[in-house]
Scaffold this motif. Structure first.
Motif, PDB file in Angstrom:
ATOM      1  N   GLY A   1       0.813  -1.203   0.000  1.00  0.00           N
ATOM      2  CA  GLY A   1       0.000   0.000   0.000  1.00  0.00           C
ATOM      3  C   GLY A   1       0.850   1.258   0.000  1.00  0.00           C
ATOM      4  O   GLY A   1       2.080   1.208   0.000  1.00  0.00           O
ATOM      5  N   TRP A   2       0.188   2.393  -0.021  1.00  0.00           N
ATOM      6  CA  TRP A   2       0.858   3.697  -0.026  1.00  0.00           C
ATOM      7  C   TRP A   2       0.157   4.631   0.945  1.00  0.00           C
ATOM      8  O   TRP A   2      -1.039   4.466   1.233  1.00  0.00           O
ATOM      9  CB  TRP A   2       0.849   4.313  -1.431  1.00  0.00           C
ATOM     10  CG  TRP A   2      -0.547   4.476  -1.991  1.00  0.00           C
ATOM     11  CD1 TRP A   2      -1.250   3.563  -2.711  1.00  0.00           C
ATOM     12  CD2 TRP A   2      -1.410   5.614  -1.838  1.00  0.00           C
ATOM     13  NE1 TRP A   2      -2.497   4.050  -3.021  1.00  0.00           N
ATOM     14  CE2 TRP A   2      -2.618   5.307  -2.511  1.00  0.00           C
ATOM     15  CE3 TRP A   2      -1.280   6.845  -1.209  1.00  0.00           C
ATOM     16  CZ2 TRP A   2      -3.688   6.196  -2.556  1.00  0.00           C
ATOM     17  CZ3 TRP A   2      -2.341   7.740  -1.252  1.00  0.00           C
ATOM     18  CH2 TRP A   2      -3.533   7.415  -1.930  1.00  0.00           C
ATOM     19  N   GLU A   3       0.868   5.612   1.429  1.00  0.00           N
ATOM     20  CA  GLU A   3       0.321   6.607   2.344  1.00  0.00           C
ATOM     21  C   GLU A   3       1.003   7.945   2.098  1.00  0.00           C
ATOM     22  O   GLU A   3       2.199   7.985   1.793  1.00  0.00           O
ATOM     23  CB  GLU A   3       0.558   6.211   3.804  1.00  0.00           C
ATOM     24  CG  GLU A   3      -0.069   4.909   4.205  1.00  0.00           C
ATOM     25  CD  GLU A   3       0.354   4.463   5.595  1.00  0.00           C
ATOM     26  OE1 GLU A   3      -0.206   3.461   6.072  1.00  0.00           O
ATOM     27  OE2 GLU A   3       1.247   5.120   6.192  1.00  0.00           O
ATOM     28  N   ILE A   4       0.257   9.017   2.234  1.00  0.00           N
ATOM     29  CA  ILE A   4       0.824  10.358   2.140  1.00  0.00           C
ATOM     30  C   ILE A   4       0.059  11.257   3.106  1.00  0.00           C
ATOM     31  O   ILE A   4      -1.174  11.184   3.193  1.00  0.00           O
ATOM     32  CB  ILE A   4       0.757  10.903   0.694  1.00  0.00           C
ATOM     33  CG1 ILE A   4       1.486  12.225   0.597  1.00  0.00           C
ATOM     34  CG2 ILE A   4      -0.664  10.997   0.193  1.00  0.00           C
ATOM     35  CD1 ILE A   4       1.731  12.667  -0.833  1.00  0.00           C
ATOM     36  N   GLY A   5       0.780  12.050   3.881  1.00  0.00           N
ATOM     37  CA  GLY A   5       0.122  12.840   4.908  1.00  0.00           C
ATOM     38  C   GLY A   5       0.631  14.270   4.972  1.00  0.00           C
ATOM     39  O   GLY A   5       1.611  14.650   4.319  1.00  0.00           O
ATOM     40  N   LEU A   6      -0.026  15.068   5.774  1.00  0.00           N
ATOM     41  CA  LEU A   6       0.384  16.435   6.064  1.00  0.00           C
ATOM     42  C   LEU A   6       0.151  16.679   7.550  1.00  0.00           C
ATOM     43  O   LEU A   6      -0.986  16.658   8.019  1.00  0.00           O
ATOM     44  CB  LEU A   6      -0.406  17.443   5.227  1.00  0.00           C
ATOM     45  CG  LEU A   6      -0.039  18.919   5.460  1.00  0.00           C
ATOM     46  CD1 LEU A   6       1.414  19.179   5.087  1.00  0.00           C
ATOM     47  CD2 LEU A   6      -0.952  19.837   4.658  1.00  0.00           C
ATOM     48  N   ASN A   7       1.253  16.871   8.285  1.00  0.00           N
ATOM     49  CA  ASN A   7       1.188  17.029   9.737  1.00  0.00           C
ATOM     50  C   ASN A   7       1.775  18.366  10.165  1.00  0.00           C
ATOM     51  O   ASN A   7       2.565  18.977   9.448  1.00  0.00           O
ATOM     52  CB  ASN A   7       1.988  15.918  10.440  1.00  0.00           C
ATOM     53  CG  ASN A   7       1.517  14.529  10.056  1.00  0.00           C
ATOM     54  OD1 ASN A   7       0.321  14.284   9.941  1.00  0.00           O
ATOM     55  ND2 ASN A   7       2.462  13.624   9.865  1.00  0.00           N
ATOM     56  N   VAL A   8       1.414  18.761  11.362  1.00  0.00           N
ATOM     57  CA  VAL A   8       2.110  19.826  12.082  1.00  0.00           C
ATOM     58  C   VAL A   8       2.923  19.157  13.178  1.00  0.00           C
ATOM     59  O   VAL A   8       2.386  18.356  13.948  1.00  0.00           O
ATOM     60  CB  VAL A   8       1.133  20.855  12.685  1.00  0.00           C
ATOM     61  CG1 VAL A   8       1.891  21.882  13.518  1.00  0.00           C
ATOM     62  CG2 VAL A   8       0.351  21.550  11.585  1.00  0.00           C
ATOM     63  N   ARG A   9       4.216  19.457  13.230  1.00  0.00           N
ATOM     64  CA  ARG A   9       5.115  18.767  14.159  1.00  0.00           C
ATOM     65  C   ARG A   9       5.870  19.761  15.019  1.00  0.00           C
ATOM     66  O   ARG A   9       6.257  20.843  14.570  1.00  0.00           O
ATOM     67  CB  ARG A   9       6.114  17.905  13.394  1.00  0.00           C
ATOM     68  CG  ARG A   9       7.304  17.454  14.232  1.00  0.00           C
ATOM     69  CD  ARG A   9       8.210  16.530  13.478  1.00  0.00           C
ATOM     70  NE  ARG A   9       7.585  15.263  13.238  1.00  0.00           N
ATOM     71  CZ  ARG A   9       8.247  14.169  12.866  1.00  0.00           C
ATOM     72  NH1 ARG A   9       9.545  14.225  12.660  1.00  0.00           N
ATOM     73  NH2 ARG A   9       7.616  13.043  12.665  1.00  0.00           N
ATOM     74  N   SER A  10       6.090  19.357  16.264  1.00  0.00           N
ATOM     75  CA  SER A  10       6.971  20.097  17.166  1.00  0.00           C
ATOM     76  C   SER A  10       7.952  19.117  17.782  1.00  0.00           C
ATOM     77  O   SER A  10       7.562  18.069  18.297  1.00  0.00           O
ATOM     78  CB  SER A  10       6.174  20.795  18.274  1.00  0.00           C
ATOM     79  OG  SER A  10       7.053  21.467  19.161  1.00  0.00           O
TER      80      SER A  10
END
Length: 257
Positions: free
Chosen positions: A94-103
């Motif tokens: 499978g495949w995954e793509i994300g958009l996060n806010v990280r600290s």
């Protein structure tokens, strides 16, 4: 306002560039939206070297000093949304793509090893505060792209790449010399720390466990691909140190539909 507008345009561009092509390419594979929340820890180091390898020895007349630096982990938190799917119906891949806010970030403690004699006041003022730990944290947009493999019903594997865009201040700029990190290290006359900003590239690998059709738990090892921090000696014949952000993250993901 310019700062907010610039970051809004970057977020919008990433969403369009990353999610729209994925939706078009994998539309027939029924991609699923998900939300995720993660926590863990990171440290600034390299595979075989740490800040402890940067030891400082100075002799001025009858006075001498030796000290080193100890890098300590700091906590990581992130959260965001993403798309996932399989390359074929009922496929193990499978495949995954994300958009996060990280600290995340790291902590640094100067440690005095030995000191004899009296140094001039100008040199004393340039020394770090020994025994005092300082924290260097950042906020960033994080775009993970992963390939997944699920050979067992409850255990799978993931491997992927990470793109970071930091919208926090560069820790080796704005303040002279070499920013807040240079001040904390107190070695501006010998070493020149340079922090890569605002983009960084990384990789991750880990395992995951599907709890049910919607809930999944992940454990990932994280590392920068290219060094994030370089500490170069003003003497070109001396060693230049390269450090990467490395860490471990526990993540919970929930499929929306």
């Amino acid at each position: 306002m310019k700062f907010l507008r610039r970051n809004y345009l970057i977020v919008k561009g990433l969403l369009v560039f990353l999610f729209m092509p994925s939706t078009l390419v994998f539309a027939q594979k029924k991609p699923r939206w998900y939300v995720s929340l993660g926590a863990g820890g990171t440290e600034m180091r390299n595979f075989t070297t740490t800040f402890k390898d940067i030891q400082n020895s100075t002799i001025l007349g009858t006075a001498s000093i030796d000290y080193q630096f100890i890098s300590k982990p700091d906590f990581l938190v992130d959260g965001g949304v993403g798309l996932s799917g399989t390359f074929q119906d009922e496929s193990l891949w499978g495949w995954e793509i994300g958009l996060n806010v990280r600290s995340s970030g790291f902590r640094l403690t100067p440690e005095l090893l030995d000191k004899t004699g009296v140094f001039p006041d100008s040199y004393e003022r340039s020394l770090p505060e020994f025994g005092k730990t300082k924290r260097f944290r950042y906020w960033a947009l994080h775009v993970p792209v992963s390939i997944t493999y699920l050979p067992f019903e409850y255990v799978g594997f993931t491997l992927g790449a990470d793109l970071y865009y930091q919208f926090s201040t560069n820790i080796t700029s704005k303040e002279s010399p070499y920013g807040l990190l240079g001040q904390a290290m107190g070695i501006s006359e010998e070493y020149a720390p340079q922090y890569k900003h605002p983009f960084q590239f990384g990789a991750h690998a880990g395992i995951f466990a599907p709890i049910n059709d919607r809930l999944r738990i992940d454990i990932n090892f994280l590392t920068d691909i290219t060094p994030r921090l370089s500490v170069g000696h003003t003497n070109l014949a001396s060693t230049n140190y390269k450090f990467r952000e490395m860490g471990l993250k526990f993540n919970t993901r929930y499929n929306l539909k």
